[in-house]
Each structure stands twice: as C-alpha cells, then as structure tokens.
Design a protein around this motif. Structure first.
Motif, mmCIF file in Angstrom:
data_model
loop_
_atom_site.group_PDB
_atom_site.id
_atom_site.type_symbol
_atom_site.label_atom_id
_atom_site.label_comp_id
_atom_site.label_asym_id
_atom_site.label_seq_id
_atom_site.Cartn_x
_atom_site.Cartn_y
_atom_site.Cartn_z
ATOM 1 N N LEU A 99 0.818 -1.198 0.000
ATOM 2 C CA LEU A 99 0.000 0.000 0.000
ATOM 3 C C LEU A 99 0.857 1.255 0.000
ATOM 4 O O LEU A 99 0.444 2.290 0.498
ATOM 5 N N GLY A 100 2.057 1.149 -0.538
ATOM 6 C CA GLY A 100 2.925 2.301 -0.634
ATOM 7 C C GLY A 100 3.784 2.553 0.587
ATOM 8 O O GLY A 100 4.552 3.500 0.622
ATOM 9 N N LYS A 101 3.672 1.727 1.609
ATOM 10 C CA LYS A 101 4.474 1.896 2.810
ATOM 11 C C LYS A 101 5.522 0.791 2.871
ATOM 12 O O LYS A 101 5.206 -0.384 2.716
ATOM 13 N N ALA A 102 6.760 1.195 3.110
ATOM 14 C CA ALA A 102 7.834 0.216 3.254
ATOM 15 C C ALA A 102 7.662 -0.525 4.576
ATOM 16 O O ALA A 102 7.350 0.082 5.596
ATOM 17 N N THR A 103 7.843 -1.830 4.529
ATOM 18 C CA THR A 103 7.763 -2.627 5.746
ATOM 19 C C THR A 103 9.052 -3.414 5.900
ATOM 20 O O THR A 103 9.683 -3.800 4.918
ATOM 21 N N ASP A 104 9.425 -3.643 7.133
ATOM 22 C CA ASP A 104 10.624 -4.416 7.404
ATOM 23 C C ASP A 104 10.353 -5.890 7.144
ATOM 24 O O ASP A 104 9.245 -6.379 7.341
#
Length: 183
Positions: A1-6
């Motif tokens: 959703l456009g958010k970087a996740t670890d």
C-alpha cells in the motif's frame, strides 16, 4: 500500500540463500534451492530481500526470472520463455523480426560460430519467437517430430545456460513451478 515494511523473521533463510549464492559465485558449482510455502507465505518477499542484498554486494550476476502461467500449464520449458525473453531485452509489442534479432544477439554473445544461431532458433521456439525453418533443416525436422523438438529445446537451453554460467554467476529464479512441465 505504498508503505515500506521491514522483513522480519527470515534471517536464517536469507543467510542460507546468500551463502548458497556466494558458494556458487566463488566455485564452479551449481545449486538448487526450493522455497515452498502456502500462498501469502512470503516467498516473493524473500526473493525481493535476497535480490536487494545481492544487488548491494560486490559480486555481479545475471538474473533470470522465469514465471509459469496457469493458462500455458505444461508447455515444454514454459517457465524459461519469460527468462530468455527478458535476458534478450525483448519488449512486448516489438515486431517479430526485431525480437528474433535480439534473441540471436543474446544467444551469440557467449556461443561461438554457428552454435549461437542454431541455439537461437530453438530458443525462439521456447520464447514464442519462431525463426523461419526454410533456412534451417534442423528446425524443420524438429517441427515435424515432437520428440526431436523436445531434445533440441533441451539441448539449446543447456548450451545457452552453460555458456551464460561460464561467463559469470547466473541466478535463475522460477516462480510458480507447479504450473511448469517436467523438463
């Protein structure tokens, strides 16, 4: 959703994959690693993280990504067509003569003499970029005999991938292999 996740909890798997790649890059060996998980289990994310890490490393490599397609399920060497097309720099919508030219250039890059063009003709069968068989008795004969065609496809793939591997490390990623064929 456009958010970087670890990426969490995959260090062991990433270390295994990186170590296997490093071994293959340092030694003249080939290794296969099968990553399995249910849909949504993180296989694509694992691949993404591995490629990110390898891309930051000092070792250059050729990345080939083959993808199976449920519609073309069971097509001979169907997983490899996309990898070869991408490696040759083929773009959707290009005229067929230009696609053949690109495939011939790529196949001949590491295959000397007449081996490159002969290999390109059969790689064309794998990639959906057919060469005319009027100039190639071997291609005409293979098109008339499915068993011979299978043998020629296998030989062309092995010649090409062997030459690529001799030139430098190759990482072949096959997605959705359950839709692939036995070869």
């Amino acid at each position: 959703l456009g958010k970087a996740t670890d990426c969490v909890g995959r260090e062991r798997e990433l270390a295994l994959l990186e170590g296997t790649f490093d071994e293959c890059a340092a030694e003249p060996v080939a290794r296969a690693v099968l990553v399995t998980a249910p849909a949504g289990g993180g296989k694509s994310r694992l691949r993404h993280e591995l490629l990110e890490r390898l891309g930051r490393g000092a070792q250059s490599f050729e990345l080939l990504v083959g993808r199976a397609d449920a519609i073309a399920s069971g097509a001979p060497f169907g997983l490899l067509g996309p990898a070869i097309r991408t490696a040759a720099g083929m773009v959707a919508g290009e005229p067929e003569p230009r696609r053949r030219e690109k495939l011939l250039e790529r196949a001949s890059r590491h295959l000397p003499g007449e081996v490159g063009p002969r290999t390109a003709e059969f790689l064309g069968e794998l990639t959906g970029v057919p060469f005319p068989d009027s100039e190639s008795p071997a291609l005409a004969a293979a098109r008339a005999d499915p068993r011979l065609m299978g043998d020629q496809l296998r030989s062309a793939w092995l010649e090409w991938i062997s030459a690529e591997c001799e030139a430098g490390p190759v990482l072949l990623v096959l997605d959705d292999i359950h839709w692939g064929d036995r070869p």
